[in-house]
Design a protein around this motif. Structure first.
Motif, PDB file in Angstrom:
ATOM      1  N   ALA A   1       8.683   4.204 -16.388  1.00  0.00           N
ATOM      2  CA  ALA A   1       8.420   3.262 -15.300  1.00  0.00           C
ATOM      3  C   ALA A   1       7.824   3.987 -14.098  1.00  0.00           C
ATOM      4  N   SER A   2       8.343   5.152 -13.798  1.00  0.00           N
ATOM      5  CA  SER A   2       7.833   5.936 -12.677  1.00  0.00           C
ATOM      6  C   SER A   2       6.391   6.360 -12.925  1.00  0.00           C
ATOM      7  N   THR A   3       6.111   6.800 -14.134  1.00  0.00           N
ATOM      8  CA  THR A   3       4.750   7.212 -14.492  1.00  0.00           C
ATOM      9  C   THR A   3       3.797   6.030 -14.410  1.00  0.00           C
ATOM     10  N   GLU A   4       4.246   4.894 -14.904  1.00  0.00           N
ATOM     11  CA  GLU A   4       3.406   3.693 -14.854  1.00  0.00           C
ATOM     12  C   GLU A   4       3.135   3.302 -13.402  1.00  0.00           C
ATOM     13  N   GLY A   5       4.161   3.372 -12.567  1.00  0.00           N
ATOM     14  CA  GLY A   5       3.987   3.047 -11.150  1.00  0.00           C
ATOM     15  C   GLY A   5       3.017   3.998 -10.470  1.00  0.00           C
ATOM     16  N   ALA A   6       3.105   5.271 -10.809  1.00  0.00           N
ATOM     17  CA  ALA A   6       2.197   6.261 -10.227  1.00  0.00           C
ATOM     18  C   ALA A   6       0.762   5.997 -10.675  1.00  0.00           C
ATOM     19  N   GLN A   7       0.588   5.603 -11.929  1.00  0.00           N
ATOM     20  CA  GLN A   7      -0.748   5.300 -12.432  1.00  0.00           C
ATOM     21  C   GLN A   7      -1.336   4.082 -11.728  1.00  0.00           C
ATOM     22  N   VAL A   8      -0.528   3.068 -11.511  1.00  0.00           N
ATOM     23  CA  VAL A   8      -0.987   1.874 -10.797  1.00  0.00           C
ATOM     24  C   VAL A   8      -1.353   2.236  -9.359  1.00  0.00           C
ATOM     25  N   ALA A   9      -0.509   3.036  -8.714  1.00  0.00           N
ATOM     26  CA  ALA A   9      -0.787   3.452  -7.338  1.00  0.00           C
ATOM     27  C   ALA A   9      -2.080   4.252  -7.261  1.00  0.00           C
ATOM     28  N   ALA A  10      -2.307   5.144  -8.211  1.00  0.00           N
ATOM     29  CA  ALA A  10      -3.532   5.939  -8.228  1.00  0.00           C
ATOM     30  C   ALA A  10      -4.753   5.043  -8.424  1.00  0.00           C
ATOM     31  N   ALA A  11      -4.646   4.059  -9.298  1.00  0.00           N
ATOM     32  CA  ALA A  11      -5.764   3.139  -9.538  1.00  0.00           C
ATOM     33  C   ALA A  11      -6.047   2.311  -8.278  1.00  0.00           C
ATOM     34  N   LEU A  12      -4.997   1.848  -7.611  1.00  0.00           N
ATOM     35  CA  LEU A  12      -5.184   1.067  -6.387  1.00  0.00           C
ATOM     36  C   LEU A  12      -5.816   1.917  -5.285  1.00  0.00           C
ATOM     37  N   LEU A  13      -5.352   3.145  -5.144  1.00  0.00           N
ATOM     38  CA  LEU A  13      -5.935   4.024  -4.129  1.00  0.00           C
ATOM     39  C   LEU A  13      -7.409   4.300  -4.422  1.00  0.00           C
ATOM     40  N   GLU A  14      -7.728   4.487  -5.679  1.00  0.00           N
ATOM     41  CA  GLU A  14      -9.132   4.716  -6.057  1.00  0.00           C
ATOM     42  C   GLU A  14      -9.978   3.484  -5.739  1.00  0.00           C
ATOM     43  N   GLU A  15      -9.425   2.305  -6.026  1.00  0.00           N
ATOM     44  CA  GLU A  15     -10.154   1.066  -5.730  1.00  0.00           C
ATOM     45  C   GLU A  15     -10.354   0.910  -4.220  1.00  0.00           C
ATOM     46  N   ILE A  16      -9.323   1.181  -3.442  1.00  0.00           N
ATOM     47  CA  ILE A  16      -9.439   1.099  -1.983  1.00  0.00           C
ATOM     48  C   ILE A  16     -10.479   2.094  -1.481  1.00  0.00           C
ATOM     49  N   ARG A  17     -10.416   3.307  -1.984  1.00  0.00           N
ATOM     50  CA  ARG A  17     -11.360   4.342  -1.567  1.00  0.00           C
ATOM     51  C   ARG A  17     -12.795   3.915  -1.896  1.00  0.00           C
ATOM     52  N   THR A  18     -12.994   3.376  -3.081  1.00  0.00           N
ATOM     53  CA  THR A  18     -14.335   2.924  -3.498  1.00  0.00           C
ATOM     54  C   THR A  18     -14.833   1.811  -2.595  1.00  0.00           C
ATOM     55  N   LYS A  19     -13.969   0.850  -2.275  1.00  0.00           N
ATOM     56  CA  LYS A  19     -14.379  -0.261  -1.418  1.00  0.00           C
ATOM     57  C   LYS A  19     -14.654   0.198   0.015  1.00  0.00           C
ATOM     58  N   GLN A  20     -13.871   1.165   0.502  1.00  0.00           N
ATOM     59  CA  GLN A  20     -14.112   1.689   1.844  1.00  0.00           C
ATOM     60  C   GLN A  20     -15.436   2.446   1.914  1.00  0.00           C
ATOM     61  N   ILE A  21     -15.721   3.210   0.900  1.00  0.00           N
ATOM     62  CA  ILE A  21     -16.978   3.964   0.858  1.00  0.00           C
ATOM     63  C   ILE A  21     -18.138   2.987   0.723  1.00  0.00           C
ATOM     64  N   GLY A  22     -17.980   1.950  -0.108  1.00  0.00           N
ATOM     65  CA  GLY A  22     -19.031   0.959  -0.316  1.00  0.00           C
ATOM     66  C   GLY A  22     -19.280   0.111   0.922  1.00  0.00           C
ATOM     67  N   ALA A  23     -18.247  -0.112   1.717  1.00  0.00           N
ATOM     68  CA  ALA A  23     -18.396  -0.952   2.909  1.00  0.00           C
ATOM     69  C   ALA A  23     -19.166  -0.206   4.011  1.00  0.00           C
ATOM     70  N   GLY A  24     -19.012   1.101   4.019  1.00  0.00           N
ATOM     71  CA  GLY A  24     -19.741   1.903   5.005  1.00  0.00           C
ATOM     72  C   GLY A  24     -19.240   1.669   6.412  1.00  0.00           C
ATOM     73  N   PRO A  25     -19.733   2.465   7.356  1.00  0.00           N
ATOM     74  CA  PRO A  25     -19.290   2.340   8.759  1.00  0.00           C
ATOM     75  C   PRO A  25     -19.939   1.179   9.472  1.00  0.00           C
TER      76      PRO A  25
END
Length: 63
Positions: A39-63
């Protein structure tokens, strides 16, 4: 003598039952730890995927 043998056999049976109960408890505890780690590993994987998605959207949105 027969009474001593019967008493020894009773103690042996109690010892065997105690060993079996201990092994059952040990296996149950190991399974509980395994489930928690999964469960902990699964939660960490979900968190990593969400952070990657947030990072991608922030980079795509630009300043």
């Amino acid at each position: 003598m027969a009474e001593a043998a019967a008493d020894a056999e009773e103690w042996r049976q109690l010892y065997v039952a105690e060993c079996e109960a201990h092994e059952l408890t040990r296996r149950a505890h190991a399974e509980e730890i395994r489930a928690a780690l999964l469960a902990s590993t699964e939660g960490a994987q979900v968190a990593a995927a969400l952070l990657e998605e947030i990072r991608t959207k922030q980079i795509g949105a630009g300043p």
